[in-house]
Write a protein that holds these residues in place. Sequence first.
Motif, mmCIF file in Angstrom:
data_model
loop_
_atom_site.group_PDB
_atom_site.id
_atom_site.type_symbol
_atom_site.label_atom_id
_atom_site.label_comp_id
_atom_site.label_asym_id
_atom_site.label_seq_id
_atom_site.Cartn_x
_atom_site.Cartn_y
_atom_site.Cartn_z
ATOM 1 N N ARG A 113 64.492 -47.232 -105.075
ATOM 2 C CA ARG A 113 64.784 -47.733 -106.454
ATOM 3 C C ARG A 113 66.023 -48.489 -106.472
ATOM 4 N NH1 ARG A 113 65.137 -48.279 -110.719
ATOM 5 N NH2 ARG A 113 65.356 -47.078 -112.499
ATOM 6 N N VAL A 114 66.945 -48.507 -105.532
ATOM 7 C CA VAL A 114 68.047 -49.157 -105.534
ATOM 8 C C VAL A 114 68.007 -50.749 -105.350
ATOM 9 C CG1 VAL A 114 70.247 -49.616 -104.161
ATOM 10 C CG2 VAL A 114 69.078 -47.213 -104.563
ATOM 11 N N GLN A 133 54.863 -40.953 -95.033
ATOM 12 C CA GLN A 133 54.251 -42.128 -95.032
ATOM 13 C C GLN A 133 53.565 -42.484 -96.600
ATOM 14 O OE1 GLN A 133 50.195 -42.054 -93.405
ATOM 15 N NE2 GLN A 133 50.586 -44.007 -92.198
ATOM 16 N N ASN A 134 53.168 -41.228 -97.280
ATOM 17 C CA ASN A 134 52.707 -41.658 -98.840
ATOM 18 C C ASN A 134 53.156 -40.385 -99.530
ATOM 19 O OD1 ASN A 134 50.778 -43.954 -98.791
ATOM 20 N ND2 ASN A 134 49.847 -42.677 -97.082
ATOM 21 N N TYR A 135 53.698 -40.701 -100.576
ATOM 22 C CA TYR A 135 54.355 -39.736 -101.603
ATOM 23 C C TYR A 135 54.087 -40.210 -102.855
ATOM 24 C CZ TYR A 135 58.468 -37.177 -103.218
ATOM 25 O OH TYR A 135 59.180 -36.212 -103.951
ATOM 26 N N TYR A 171 65.115 -43.102 -83.817
ATOM 27 C CA TYR A 171 65.215 -44.529 -84.376
ATOM 28 C C TYR A 171 66.406 -45.165 -83.913
ATOM 29 C CZ TYR A 171 62.415 -41.928 -87.483
ATOM 30 O OH TYR A 171 61.302 -41.171 -87.820
ATOM 31 N N GLN A 194 54.709 -42.102 -110.113
ATOM 32 C CA GLN A 194 55.221 -42.785 -108.920
ATOM 33 C C GLN A 194 54.732 -42.630 -107.729
ATOM 34 O OE1 GLN A 194 57.912 -45.221 -109.498
ATOM 35 N NE2 GLN A 194 57.885 -45.504 -107.069
ATOM 36 N N ARG A 195 54.591 -43.485 -106.824
ATOM 37 C CA ARG A 195 53.994 -43.512 -105.484
ATOM 38 C C ARG A 195 54.632 -44.383 -104.663
ATOM 39 N NH1 ARG A 195 48.728 -42.367 -104.340
ATOM 40 N NH2 ARG A 195 48.089 -42.373 -106.616
ATOM 41 N N PHE A 196 54.809 -43.895 -103.510
ATOM 42 C CA PHE A 196 55.841 -44.548 -102.244
ATOM 43 C C PHE A 196 54.762 -44.667 -101.039
ATOM 44 C CE2 PHE A 196 59.205 -43.135 -104.523
ATOM 45 C CZ PHE A 196 60.003 -44.069 -104.625
ATOM 46 N N HIS A 197 54.393 -45.794 -100.376
ATOM 47 C CA HIS A 197 53.922 -45.967 -99.277
ATOM 48 C C HIS A 197 54.810 -46.509 -98.414
ATOM 49 C CE1 HIS A 197 50.758 -46.589 -96.257
ATOM 50 N NE2 HIS A 197 51.150 -47.906 -96.057
ATOM 51 N N TYR A 198 54.888 -46.089 -96.865
ATOM 52 C CA TYR A 198 55.790 -46.490 -96.148
ATOM 53 C C TYR A 198 54.732 -47.004 -94.826
ATOM 54 C CZ TYR A 198 60.065 -45.705 -98.213
ATOM 55 O OH TYR A 198 61.103 -45.538 -98.982
ATOM 56 N N GLU A 199 55.273 -47.944 -94.051
ATOM 57 C CA GLU A 199 54.520 -48.164 -92.647
ATOM 58 C C GLU A 199 55.697 -47.504 -91.649
ATOM 59 O OE1 GLU A 199 51.835 -49.849 -92.254
ATOM 60 O OE2 GLU A 199 51.567 -50.006 -94.182
ATOM 61 N N ARG A 200 56.809 -47.417 -92.006
ATOM 62 C CA ARG A 200 57.840 -46.743 -91.150
ATOM 63 C C ARG A 200 58.910 -46.539 -92.121
ATOM 64 N NH1 ARG A 200 61.698 -50.324 -91.251
ATOM 65 N NH2 ARG A 200 61.272 -52.471 -90.891
ATOM 66 N N PRO A 201 59.914 -45.506 -91.553
ATOM 67 C CA PRO A 201 61.109 -45.356 -92.491
ATOM 68 C C PRO A 201 61.895 -46.723 -92.559
ATOM 69 C CG PRO A 201 60.963 -43.641 -90.696
ATOM 70 C CD PRO A 201 59.958 -44.751 -90.499
ATOM 71 N N PHE A 243 57.372 -39.190 -90.321
ATOM 72 C CA PHE A 243 57.807 -39.626 -91.680
ATOM 73 C C PHE A 243 57.014 -39.576 -92.974
ATOM 74 C CE2 PHE A 243 55.785 -43.923 -92.040
ATOM 75 C CZ PHE A 243 55.100 -43.922 -90.968
ATOM 76 N N PRO A 257 63.136 -41.561 -98.587
ATOM 77 C CA PRO A 257 61.945 -42.094 -99.038
ATOM 78 C C PRO A 257 62.021 -42.650 -100.584
ATOM 79 C CG PRO A 257 61.573 -39.909 -98.256
ATOM 80 C CD PRO A 257 62.757 -40.121 -98.056
ATOM 81 N N THR A 258 62.929 -42.112 -101.223
ATOM 82 C CA THR A 258 62.964 -42.560 -102.648
ATOM 83 C C THR A 258 64.101 -43.722 -102.947
ATOM 84 O OG1 THR A 258 64.314 -41.067 -103.669
ATOM 85 C CG2 THR A 258 61.820 -40.669 -103.627
ATOM 86 N N SER A 266 71.677 -44.877 -108.267
ATOM 87 C CA SER A 266 70.533 -45.723 -108.018
ATOM 88 C C SER A 266 70.413 -46.913 -108.886
ATOM 89 C CB SER A 266 69.175 -44.590 -108.788
ATOM 90 O OG SER A 266 69.866 -44.572 -110.213
#
Lengths: 149, 134
Positions: A58-59, B79-81, A47, A80-87, B77, A54-55, B33
């Motif tokens: 929240r901030v 991608q989904n969690y 990078y 809770q769900r996260f989706h990322y295109e990149r970090p 990385f 990843p979480t 947080s």
Amino acid sequence: MYQHDIGKRSAKVKNVVERGAVKKFAEAIGDPNPIYWDEETGKRSRYGRNIAPPTFPRVFDYGVIEGLKLPAKGLIHGEQRFHYERPLFVGEELYCYAEVKDYYEKQSSMGLLGFLVIANNGEDPDGNLVFTSTSTIIINEAVRKAMSV
Amino acid sequence: MTTIRDWQVGQSLPDVTLPPVSRLDLIKYAGASGDYNPIHTIDDEAKKAGLPGIIAHGMWTMGNLAKLFTPYYEEGFVQNYFVRFQSMVFLHDVITLKATVKEKDGKTIRFDVAAVNQHGKEVVKGEAIFALYD
């Protein structure tokens, strides 16, 4: 009770992925990996800089959804769900906003439960989506009754 | 160097067992947080909310669980969690973090993930999709 709020969104708020905040957050979740805080490790990585856990979203500040009234107490974080295109990159600017995605009710052994789904989104300065953080909040009957009085 | 790419379906990443949950852990997470809901830090507030004592932030447990993937940042990385918060985490609970490969193709690895308490109960359960770089 929140059906009429579905689709409402907040105005975008500029956030910065702050170096100190990322370090403090990584410490708080007990992740000692230097990719989150050591500049040399970041530079040597693919990078070329530090990233955030990843979480971390929240901030961020996602602004205020006009007209959405949430109870101050008694909310339960169900999913809770996260989706990322990149970090996320340390130091980058993100434009963040919240949107009411859904609301539905289900009968359960604890009475009628409300499920409120809120998506928190982050975009880069060109308007490309970087992440979505989606929370399902459970609102039980007692909390709903307390609100309607 | 450890690679995640070579993990096979059914294989698990090394489990991580956390030290017993302390009040300081939760105070630190509240500060980091910005979630200052007092049921996570102040006994009286937790009791007023009908709880036997303070409980961990669900996001504290979810955040801990994600660190299983951190060592592989050069390969891809998260991608989904996704997780469901199934049960509360109390002070002094001992949480073990787990991830097992469920499916994989050339571009992604799908993991079942869970945080399990000292009684063997899954307090947090879900899945993570790790996207591999070319």
